[in-house]
Design an enzyme around this catalytic site. Structure first.
Site, PDB file in Angstrom:
ATOM      1  N   CYS A   1      24.299  10.166 -57.153  1.00 25.36           N
ATOM      2  CA  CYS A   1      23.862  11.290 -57.998  1.00 25.36           C
ATOM      3  C   CYS A   1      24.588  11.334 -59.340  1.00 25.36           C
ATOM      4  O   CYS A   1      24.169  12.061 -60.243  1.00 25.36           O
ATOM      5  CB  CYS A   1      24.029  12.611 -57.256  1.00 25.36           C
ATOM      6  SG  CYS A   1      23.169  12.668 -55.686  1.00 25.36           S
TER       7      CYS A   1
ATOM      8  N   HIS B   1      24.340  18.139 -62.605  1.00 27.65           N
ATOM      9  CA  HIS B   1      23.544  17.561 -61.517  1.00 27.65           C
ATOM     10  C   HIS B   1      22.917  18.691 -60.705  1.00 27.65           C
ATOM     11  O   HIS B   1      23.574  19.689 -60.390  1.00 27.65           O
ATOM     12  CB  HIS B   1      24.445  16.704 -60.626  1.00 27.65           C
ATOM     13  CG  HIS B   1      23.767  16.248 -59.381  1.00 27.65           C
ATOM     14  ND1 HIS B   1      22.500  15.694 -59.386  1.00 27.65           N
ATOM     15  CD2 HIS B   1      24.168  16.272 -58.078  1.00 27.65           C
ATOM     16  CE1 HIS B   1      22.154  15.401 -58.145  1.00 27.65           C
ATOM     17  NE2 HIS B   1      23.139  15.742 -57.342  1.00 27.65           N
TER      18      HIS B   1
ATOM     19  N   ASN C   1      16.971  18.190 -55.138  1.00 26.64           N
ATOM     20  CA  ASN C   1      17.989  17.255 -55.623  1.00 26.64           C
ATOM     21  C   ASN C   1      17.348  15.869 -55.752  1.00 26.64           C
ATOM     22  O   ASN C   1      17.013  15.239 -54.745  1.00 26.64           O
ATOM     23  CB  ASN C   1      19.145  17.230 -54.624  1.00 26.64           C
ATOM     24  CG  ASN C   1      20.262  16.291 -55.030  1.00 26.64           C
ATOM     25  OD1 ASN C   1      20.109  15.484 -55.939  1.00 26.64           O
ATOM     26  ND2 ASN C   1      21.386  16.383 -54.343  1.00 26.64           N
TER      27      ASN C   1
HETATM   28  N1  ACO Z   1      17.153  25.186 -41.865  1.00 24.12           N
HETATM   29  C1  ACO Z   1      17.639  26.082 -40.987  1.00 24.12           C
HETATM   30  N2  ACO Z   1      18.865  25.986 -40.433  1.00 24.12           N
HETATM   31  C2  ACO Z   1      19.589  24.938 -40.791  1.00 24.12           C
HETATM   32  C3  ACO Z   1      19.145  23.953 -41.677  1.00 24.12           C
HETATM   33  C4  ACO Z   1      17.865  24.111 -42.223  1.00 24.12           C
HETATM   34  N3  ACO Z   1      17.329  23.244 -43.110  1.00 24.12           N
HETATM   35  N4  ACO Z   1      20.113  23.022 -41.835  1.00 24.12           N
HETATM   36  C5  ACO Z   1      21.147  23.394 -41.060  1.00 24.12           C
HETATM   37  N5  ACO Z   1      20.831  24.557 -40.418  1.00 24.12           N
HETATM   38  C6  ACO Z   1      21.666  25.317 -39.517  1.00 24.12           C
HETATM   39  C7  ACO Z   1      22.689  24.472 -38.804  1.00 24.12           C
HETATM   40  O1  ACO Z   1      22.126  23.856 -37.672  1.00 24.12           O
HETATM   41  C8  ACO Z   1      23.726  25.504 -38.442  1.00 24.12           C
HETATM   42  O2  ACO Z   1      23.273  26.195 -37.304  1.00 24.12           O
HETATM   43  P1  ACO Z   1      24.329  26.688 -36.162  1.00 24.12           P
HETATM   44  O3  ACO Z   1      25.262  27.632 -36.867  1.00 24.12           O
HETATM   45  O4  ACO Z   1      23.443  27.327 -35.153  1.00 24.12           O
HETATM   46  O5  ACO Z   1      25.000  25.430 -35.714  1.00 24.12           O
HETATM   47  C9  ACO Z   1      23.694  26.481 -39.612  1.00 24.12           C
HETATM   48  O6  ACO Z   1      22.429  26.256 -40.268  1.00 24.12           O
HETATM   49  C10 ACO Z   1      24.804  26.278 -40.601  1.00 24.12           C
HETATM   50  O7  ACO Z   1      24.914  24.904 -40.893  1.00 24.12           O
HETATM   51  P2  ACO Z   1      25.907  24.388 -41.978  1.00 24.12           P
HETATM   52  O8  ACO Z   1      25.733  22.904 -42.161  1.00 24.12           O
HETATM   53  O9  ACO Z   1      27.267  24.928 -41.654  1.00 24.12           O
HETATM   54  O10 ACO Z   1      25.330  25.120 -43.250  1.00 24.12           O
HETATM   55  P3  ACO Z   1      26.038  25.432 -44.609  1.00 24.12           P
HETATM   56  O11 ACO Z   1      26.136  26.891 -44.770  1.00 24.12           O
HETATM   57  O12 ACO Z   1      27.240  24.579 -44.851  1.00 24.12           O
HETATM   58  O13 ACO Z   1      24.922  24.937 -45.624  1.00 24.12           O
HETATM   59  C11 ACO Z   1      24.489  23.097 -47.091  1.00 24.12           C
HETATM   60  C12 ACO Z   1      24.536  23.576 -45.651  1.00 24.12           C
HETATM   61  C13 ACO Z   1      23.384  23.862 -47.816  1.00 24.12           C
HETATM   62  C14 ACO Z   1      24.154  21.626 -47.118  1.00 24.12           C
HETATM   63  C15 ACO Z   1      25.852  23.388 -47.745  1.00 24.12           C
HETATM   64  O14 ACO Z   1      26.889  22.821 -47.000  1.00 24.12           O
HETATM   65  C16 ACO Z   1      25.912  22.889 -49.123  1.00 24.12           C
HETATM   66  O15 ACO Z   1      25.371  23.488 -50.021  1.00 24.12           O
HETATM   67  N6  ACO Z   1      26.614  21.749 -49.338  1.00 24.12           N
HETATM   68  C17 ACO Z   1      26.654  21.098 -50.601  1.00 24.12           C
HETATM   69  C18 ACO Z   1      26.088  19.793 -50.402  1.00 24.12           C
HETATM   70  C19 ACO Z   1      24.882  19.519 -51.234  1.00 24.12           C
HETATM   71  O16 ACO Z   1      24.374  20.305 -52.001  1.00 24.12           O
HETATM   72  N7  ACO Z   1      24.467  18.301 -51.099  1.00 24.12           N
HETATM   73  C20 ACO Z   1      23.410  17.783 -51.862  1.00 24.12           C
HETATM   74  C21 ACO Z   1      23.586  16.339 -51.965  1.00 24.12           C
HETATM   75  S1  ACO Z   1      25.150  15.939 -52.518  1.00 24.12           S
HETATM   76  C22 ACO Z   1      25.108  15.720 -54.083  1.00 24.12           C
HETATM   77  O17 ACO Z   1      24.087  15.652 -54.689  1.00 24.12           O
HETATM   78  C23 ACO Z   1      26.374  15.651 -54.773  1.00 24.12           C
END
Ligand code: ACO
Length: 321
Positions: free
Chosen positions: A115, A248, A278
């Site tokens: 990215c 980004h 993304n």
């Molecule tokens: N829909 C519904 N529920 C979901 C989904 C979904 N798409 N994905 C995960 N869940 C659930 C999980 O199973 C979990 O359930 P549980 O509590 O029953 O086990 C719950 O949601 C929480 O999961 P987490 O992974 O802890 O969710 P989090 O609040 O961390 O959010 C996210 C995930 C959005 C990816 C967050 O960590 C984030 O924003 N990270 C940044 C990473 C990013 O943006 N990456 C993009 C690519 S990287 C880059 O470009 C640099």
């Protein structure tokens, strides 16, 4: 002294928007509420199976060439940033070169910094031009990330989309690009990866994106702030003087946290993550082109472009448009 400046931008998105509700309708165990609250993403564009990164790159490049009033053979350097190349080799840049009908022997190669790829490619092109070896570069970020998503993994498949963005950089007597900075820390390669390869005719490892979301979030916010400060300091410019921050487009919460740390109001941040998702290396040039074409970005304005991604890699480019 030779500097480089952007003389044209272009972009391309395949097909029609695929909304969060469309993903639910396709059987993914998610909801619009979950996706939009955590990421700000409402829709993304997904390429047809037959559409490749070089094809998306071609459409974006033609738009950038047209905006610059140039022909393909006016370009003497082609750099494509992609993590989803058409082939193992030849490079997507040479495939793009052929599709553009170029026959002038321009240098062409890919940059792989996930990215951060577009910011890496832009910085490399700037240095080529600055050195005097090349005069006009076509710099492209192009991705079909949908190919490397596990559509059964709801924690990653809802985040990404496909697209391409391009800029033409040209040699000139005044900057243009004011400062660039590139960094990586390979110790963090496992928090975001596609840990597979082709060996003996089979895929070894996983061909799908794997991500530790919370680790990525924390890392991204910190390094985006650090690298922004680095280029601002190098150019002797205060963050308050920025007309536009173009980070980004991974996640609205990362973008908001980055802007907050820099003290840049959200009104001065270009965001396309809601509409595009993304798009990895394509996200920054897609956002840049969107704001150029709708008239927000105007000649003479000061822009800060930032990338962060797998590797882990990060970088920034400060420029006068
Ligand atoms: N829909 C519904 N529920 C979901 C989904 C979904 N798409 N994905 C995960 N869940 C659930 C999980 O199973 C979990 O359930 P549980 O509590 O029953 O086990 C719950 O949601 C929480 O999961 P987490 O992974 O802890 O969710 P989090 O609040 O961390 O959010 C996210 C995930 C959005 C990816 C967050 O960590 C984030 O924003 N990270 C940044 C990473 C990013 O943006 N990456 C993009 C690519 S990287 C880059 O470009 C640099």
């Amino acid at each position: 002294m030779i500097f480089s400046r952007v003389v044209g931008t272009g972009s391309f998105l395949p097909g029609t928007p695929v909304t969060n509700e469309d993903l639910v309708a396709r059987g993914i165990d998610t909801s619009h509420k979950w996706i939009v609250e955590r990421t700000g993403i409402c829709a993304r564009y997904l390429a047809e199976p037959s559409q490749t990164s070089s094809e998306l790159a071609l459409a974006a490049s033609l738009a950038a060439l047209n905006a610059a009033g140039l022909q393909a053979n006016d370009i003497d350097l082609v750099i494509v940033a992609t993590s989803t190349p058409d082939f193992v080799f030849p490079s997507t840049a040479t495939l793009l070169q052929a599709k553009l009908g170029m026959d002038n022997g321009a240098a062409a190669f890919d940059v792989q910094a996930v990215c951060s790829g577009f910011v890496y490619a832009l910085a490399v092109a700037d240095k080529f031009i600055h050195s005097g070896s090349h005069r006009r570069a076509l710099v492209v970020g192009a991705e079909v990330f949908s190919r490397i998503l596990d559509w059964k993994d709801r924690s990653t498949c809802v985040l990404f989309g496909d697209g391409a963005g391009a800029v033409i950089l040209e040699a000139c007597g005044t900057p243009g690009i004011l400062a660039t900075a590139l960094h990586a820390d390979g110790r963090y390669n496992e928090i975001l990866s596609v840990p597979g390869n082709v060996c003996g005719g089979a895929v070894i490892g996983s061909p799908f994106v794997q991500m530790e979301g919370q680790a990525v979030f924390k890392f991204a916010v910190k390094v985006l702030d650090d690298v922004a400060q680095e280029v601002l300091l190098a150019a002797g410019i205060d963050a308050a003087a920025l007309d536009w921050l173009i980070p980004h487009q991974a996640n609205m919460r990362i973008i908001q946290a980055t802007a907050r740390r820099l003290g840049v109001p959200m009104a001065n941040v270009v965001t396309t993550v809601a509409e595009h998702g993304n798009t990895s290396a394509a996200s920054v040039p897609l956002a840049l082109d969107a704001a150029v074409r709708d008239g927000r970005i105007r000649p003479g304005q000061t822009l800060l472009l930032e990338g962060v991604g797998g590797g882990f890699t990060w970088g920034a480019a400060l420029l006068r448009f």
